[in-house]
Design a protein around this motif. Sequence first.
Motif, PDB file in Angstrom:
ATOM      1  N   GLN A  36     -11.768  -8.638  -1.031  1.00 45.98           N
ATOM      2  CA  GLN A  36     -10.617  -8.452  -1.922  1.00 45.98           C
ATOM      3  C   GLN A  36     -10.387  -6.960  -2.191  1.00 45.98           C
ATOM      4  N   HIS A  37     -11.460  -6.243  -2.451  1.00 45.79           N
ATOM      5  CA  HIS A  37     -11.334  -4.807  -2.729  1.00 45.79           C
ATOM      6  C   HIS A  37     -10.824  -4.050  -1.504  1.00 45.79           C
ATOM      7  N   ARG A  38     -11.315  -4.442  -0.329  1.00 45.92           N
ATOM      8  CA  ARG A  38     -10.867  -3.793   0.905  1.00 45.92           C
ATOM      9  C   ARG A  38      -9.366  -4.021   1.114  1.00 45.92           C
ATOM     10  N   LEU A  39      -8.915  -5.239   0.853  1.00 44.84           N
ATOM     11  CA  LEU A  39      -7.491  -5.542   1.012  1.00 44.84           C
ATOM     12  C   LEU A  39      -6.644  -4.823  -0.041  1.00 44.84           C
ATOM     13  N   GLU A  40      -7.171  -4.685  -1.247  1.00 45.96           N
ATOM     14  CA  GLU A  40      -6.442  -3.939  -2.278  1.00 45.96           C
ATOM     15  C   GLU A  40      -6.298  -2.468  -1.886  1.00 45.96           C
ATOM     16  N   ARG A  41      -7.369  -1.901  -1.321  1.00 45.93           N
ATOM     17  CA  ARG A  41      -7.289  -0.506  -0.855  1.00 45.93           C
ATOM     18  C   ARG A  41      -6.271  -0.375   0.274  1.00 45.93           C
ATOM     19  N   LEU A  42      -6.277  -1.348   1.169  1.00 45.79           N
ATOM     20  CA  LEU A  42      -5.328  -1.323   2.279  1.00 45.79           C
ATOM     21  C   LEU A  42      -3.894  -1.402   1.762  1.00 45.79           C
ATOM     22  N   ARG A  43      -3.678  -2.240   0.769  1.00 45.76           N
ATOM     23  CA  ARG A  43      -2.338  -2.351   0.173  1.00 45.76           C
ATOM     24  C   ARG A  43      -1.923  -1.012  -0.436  1.00 45.76           C
ATOM     25  N   SER A  44      -2.840  -0.356  -1.119  1.00 50.18           N
ATOM     26  CA  SER A  44      -2.525   0.956  -1.701  1.00 50.18           C
ATOM     27  C   SER A  44      -2.211   1.976  -0.615  1.00 50.18           C
ATOM     28  N   GLU A  45      -2.974   1.923   0.473  1.00 50.22           N
ATOM     29  CA  GLU A  45      -2.712   2.837   1.590  1.00 50.22           C
ATOM     30  C   GLU A  45      -1.331   2.582   2.187  1.00 50.22           C
ATOM     31  N   VAL A  46      -0.961   1.325   2.287  1.00 48.34           N
ATOM     32  CA  VAL A  46       0.364   0.977   2.828  1.00 48.34           C
ATOM     33  C   VAL A  46       1.453   1.581   1.950  1.00 48.34           C
ATOM     34  N   LEU A  47       1.270   1.491   0.648  1.00 47.68           N
ATOM     35  CA  LEU A  47       2.282   2.034  -0.258  1.00 47.68           C
ATOM     36  C   LEU A  47       2.326   3.561  -0.196  1.00 47.68           C
ATOM     37  N   ASP A  48       1.184   4.181   0.049  1.00 49.51           N
ATOM     38  CA  ASP A  48       1.130   5.642   0.100  1.00 49.51           C
ATOM     39  C   ASP A  48       1.658   6.209   1.413  1.00 49.51           C
ATOM     40  N   ASP A  49       1.450   5.476   2.509  1.00 51.29           N
ATOM     41  CA  ASP A  49       1.806   6.016   3.826  1.00 51.29           C
ATOM     42  C   ASP A  49       2.294   4.890   4.736  1.00 51.29           C
TER      43      ASP A  49
END
Length: 190
Positions: A110-123
């Motif tokens: 879950q944490h890995r996917l949340e980080r990935l979602r944040s990365e998607v929003l950033d870049d």
Amino acid sequence: MIHADHDDNLPDDEEGLPLPPSKSQRKRDMHALQDLGEQLVALSVDQLKKVPMPEALADAVREAKRMTKHEARRRQMQYVGKLMRHIDPEPIQAQLDVFNGLSKAEIARQHRLERLRSEVLDDEKVLQRIVETWPEADFQQLRTLRRNALKEREQNKPPRAFRELFRVLRDLDVGAAAPPADEPRDDDEE
């Protein structure tokens, strides 16, 4: 917790063999298994299909789900507990932990996917990496969700697209973790 075969804290008999568990310990173990059975009965049909258990136990759990009379249900739950004494409860407990989000692996995922979602929003370039990782990913859908999530954040709206983006990433990750249906699994080979 189910009692282990030998606990180092228990006294040994004269021959050095561990003493059998006390009657109270056996009853605690039986109640723990019956509680595990209660958790199985509380699961949805779809979740129940994902739990690794013998067919007899699955039938007993399905039967218990159907029962509405208190005494009949109580007896059926005792039967479920009895069946559970003859199997290893660890895989069942592990699957229940996954359903409840308690397993460390599930929390890390879950944490890995949340980080990935944040990365998607950033870049936006991260979207390309996602499509490379999961070829079945719909690039256009991900891009739209990203754009909508950024717009929602900017306008202080409820994070509907933000959550939907997470769901899509989670579904992609779950789909990648499951073995393809057309490939033979190791246990099928002889």
